[in-house]
Design a protein around this motif. Structure first.
Motif, short mmCIF file in Angstrom:
data_model
loop_
_atom_site.label_atom_id
_atom_site.label_comp_id
_atom_site.label_asym_id
_atom_site.label_seq_id
_atom_site.Cartn_x
_atom_site.Cartn_y
_atom_site.Cartn_z
N UNK A 35 -42.29 -21.69 55.56
CA UNK A 35 -41.48 -22.88 55.26
C UNK A 35 -42.62 -23.96 54.95
N UNK A 36 -43.81 -24.40 55.50
CA UNK A 36 -44.66 -25.40 55.03
C UNK A 36 -45.17 -25.24 53.49
N UNK A 37 -45.40 -24.16 53.28
CA UNK A 37 -45.92 -23.55 51.95
C UNK A 37 -44.74 -23.70 50.68
N UNK A 38 -43.64 -23.29 51.10
CA UNK A 38 -42.52 -23.47 50.25
C UNK A 38 -41.96 -24.85 50.20
N UNK B 156 -36.42 -21.13 43.93
CA UNK B 156 -36.97 -19.77 44.56
C UNK B 156 -37.52 -20.07 45.71
N UNK B 157 -38.03 -21.18 46.02
CA UNK B 157 -38.70 -21.24 47.49
C UNK B 157 -37.37 -21.55 48.39
N UNK B 158 -36.46 -22.34 48.19
CA UNK B 158 -35.30 -22.41 48.83
C UNK B 158 -34.81 -20.91 49.30
N UNK B 159 -34.67 -20.15 48.26
CA UNK B 159 -34.13 -18.85 48.63
C UNK B 159 -35.12 -18.16 49.57
N UNK B 160 -36.39 -18.20 49.44
CA UNK B 160 -37.40 -17.75 50.22
C UNK B 160 -37.41 -18.20 51.76
N UNK C 28 -36.36 -26.74 28.84
CA UNK C 28 -37.72 -25.81 29.21
C UNK C 28 -38.41 -26.45 30.50
N UNK C 29 -38.97 -27.61 30.39
CA UNK C 29 -39.52 -28.48 31.23
C UNK C 29 -38.69 -28.48 32.58
N UNK C 30 -37.49 -28.96 32.44
CA UNK C 30 -36.71 -28.90 33.61
C UNK C 30 -36.38 -27.51 34.25
N UNK C 31 -36.33 -26.79 33.44
CA UNK C 31 -35.91 -25.18 34.06
C UNK C 31 -37.05 -24.76 35.20
N UNK C 32 -38.27 -24.91 34.63
CA UNK C 32 -39.38 -24.75 35.23
C UNK C 32 -39.46 -25.02 36.88
N UNK C 33 -39.51 -26.27 36.99
CA UNK C 33 -39.40 -26.93 38.53
C UNK C 33 -38.00 -26.69 39.12
N UNK C 34 -36.90 -26.56 38.46
CA UNK C 34 -35.79 -26.12 39.21
C UNK C 34 -35.83 -24.60 39.54
N UNK C 35 -36.35 -24.00 38.78
CA UNK C 35 -36.51 -22.36 39.26
C UNK C 35 -37.47 -22.27 40.38
N UNK C 36 -38.69 -23.02 40.30
CA UNK C 36 -39.32 -22.97 41.46
C UNK C 36 -38.92 -23.51 42.85
N UNK C 37 -38.07 -24.47 42.79
CA UNK C 37 -37.44 -25.13 43.90
C UNK C 37 -36.32 -24.20 44.36
N UNK D 160 -43.90 -30.73 45.29
CA UNK D 160 -44.64 -30.57 43.98
C UNK D 160 -43.87 -30.57 42.62
N UNK D 161 -42.78 -29.41 42.73
CA UNK D 161 -42.04 -29.29 41.65
C UNK D 161 -41.00 -30.41 41.35
#
Length: 462
Positions: free
Chosen positions: A280-283, A264-268, A253-262, A289-290
């Motif tokens: 881009x800078x915000x992502x 998601x921002x890469x896809x964005x 669970x703890x690893x899934x959250x930052x991986x999902x954030x990374x 951070x994640x």
């Protein structure tokens, strides 16, 4: 080398009882044989001595005198007897049995008298007469008259042989019955153990699942205690398995959250980076951070793994100096007020690196869970034979029912895994393991008016 075969519980009981039956039976039989033999021998000796004394005081010197003595003495001897009265004029030999007494003929007398005689036990009057057997022999002289008496021991020997045969039969019968009884008893005694072993084997076939409790017999007491010990072991195993499953689940669970954030921002960035370069800078900030959060989590997992397997080298250290140095450095890194109350010159046996990690982790925890305008207190004091290291905060506090749970892996008082207070829930688990490796004891107390005190007790180095 061939290994010695292991005997079953039933075989051990059976062999032990069989040996016990044999020893008891043989001992009792030997005692009976000795008692009966000594009693009959004593009785034979008593009769023979009485007969010899009567013969000695009879003053026999001829055949009529011998016959008169024989008629006047109502001897009821149970043993065959040979009597010889020898004078200068004549020699009279008589034999008696339970049917009566008779004067032996010259040829018969010579045949017995001339047989070679062996003394079996010198001084015990026991002789062996060839072709006639064992006798008690007594002899007395009165002037020119010699009195000799041989009392046969054949009846005694026959009685003992018969008794020995009867005892042998009893031994074999007793042994047969004892073996059967021992077998039945061994089966009865070993049945609970065998059932417990079979049930244990059936419950441990799949070590990845929780093991059910064993059905424990109420008797015998030793098997009941063994079954209870197995159940305690199974309960510990089940708890360990549950902790491992929780560990894997929480780590995932703890690893899934930052991986999902990374991700998601890469896809964005992939979808909108060309048309909307401002995302881009915000992502990238979120990704940074994640990924840092994931790095900290992995580092904590490695620390915890090392702490589980570590064998620290303990040496005499000045805990006062170490604690004061960390406190002074930590003051500069936080905005909160840090008060130090450190008693000087306190020494323990410990590991410097591990203790530094413990103190910093406790200070980080206090800083994380207490408001900005509240102080933190780091203290070190002598308390009798103990040295107390404590970190007190005025934060949210810890409920009594969770004071021991917080040292479990991934456990957080904030069970919703809120991101308001960052952390993986591994820091206190690492602290608990390192304290244990330094022979310390950590516990959580309530601070007044609110907050928590993490207190570690060490033994003094004296």
């Amino acid at each position: 080398m061939t290994s010695k075969k292991s005997l079953t519980y039933q075989e051990l009981i059976n062999n032990a009882i069989r040996k016990l039956v044999i020893i008891i039976t043989l001992t009792i039989s030997a005692l009976i044989l000795i008692v009966v033999g000594v009693q009959q021998y004593s009785q034979t000796v008593h009769e023979a001595r009485g007969q010899m004394m009567s013969l000695y005081f009879s003053n026999i010197d001829d055949v009529p005198g011998f016959i008169q003595w024989s008629n006047q003495n109502n001897r009821h001897t149970k043993q065959n007897t040979v009597i010889r009265v020898k004078t200068k004029k004549s020699s009279i030999t008589a034999a008696s049995d339970r049917a009566g007494q008779q004067i032996m003929t010259t040829s018969a007398s010579k045949k017995f008298i001339n047989q070679h005689k062996f003394s079996i036990f010198p001084g015990q009057h026991i002789v062996y007469v060839q072709k006639f057997g064992f006798f008690l022999f007594y002899q007395k002289k009165d002037n020119d008259t010699t009195y000799q008496l041989w009392t046969s021991l054949s009846r005694l020997m026959n009685s003992l042989i018969l008794l020995l045969i009867l005892i042998s039969i009893i031994v074999f019968v007793t042994l047969g019955f004892g073996t059967w009884w021992a077998q039945r008893l061994a089966e009865k005694l070993s049945a609970p153990t065998i059932d417990l072993v079979n049930e244990t084997r059936s419950t441990t076939k799949d070590p990845d699942f929780d093991q059910p409790k064993l059905t424990v017999p109420t008797s015998p007491q030793e098997i009941k205690e063994l079954g209870d010990a197995f159940n305690e072991l199974l309960d510990t195993q089940n708890k360990r398995l549950q902790r491992e499953r929780d560990f894997v689940s929480n780590a995932s669970h703890e690893l899934r959250t930052p991986i999902a954030a990374v991700r998601g921002n890469l896809n964005l960035i992939k979808r909108h980076g060309d048309k909307h370069p401002e995302v881009i800078p915000e992502s990238l900030g979120y990704i940074d951070e994640e990924s840092l959060r994931m790095q900290h989590l992995i580092e904590n997992l490695l620390h915890l793994s090392r702490a589980d397997r570590a064998e620290l080298v303990l040496e005499k250290i000045d805990l006062s100096e170490i604690t004061n140095s960390i406190g002074q450095q930590y003051k500069k890194t936080i905005a909160k007020e840090l008060n130090l109350d450190i008693q000087p010159d306190l020494h323990i046996l410990g590991n410097v690196d591990a203790l530094k990690q413990v103190i910093v982790a406790l200070l980080d925890n206090a800083n994380k869970y207490s408001p900005d305008n509240t102080p933190i207190k780091l203290s070190l004091k002598q308390n009798g034979s103990k040295i107390d290291l404590s970190v007190a905060d005025q934060g949210i506090g810890i409920p009594d029912d969770q004071k021991q749970l917080i040292f479990q892996r991934f456990y957080r008082v904030d069970t919703s895994h809120s991101t308001e207070i960052k952390g993986s829930g591994l820091g206190l688990s690492i602290v608990s393991q390192l304290v244990k490796l330094n022979n310390g004891l950590i516990k959580v107390l309530d601070n007044q008016p609110h907050g928590s005190i993490f207190k570690i007790e060490f033994d003094t180095d004296k």
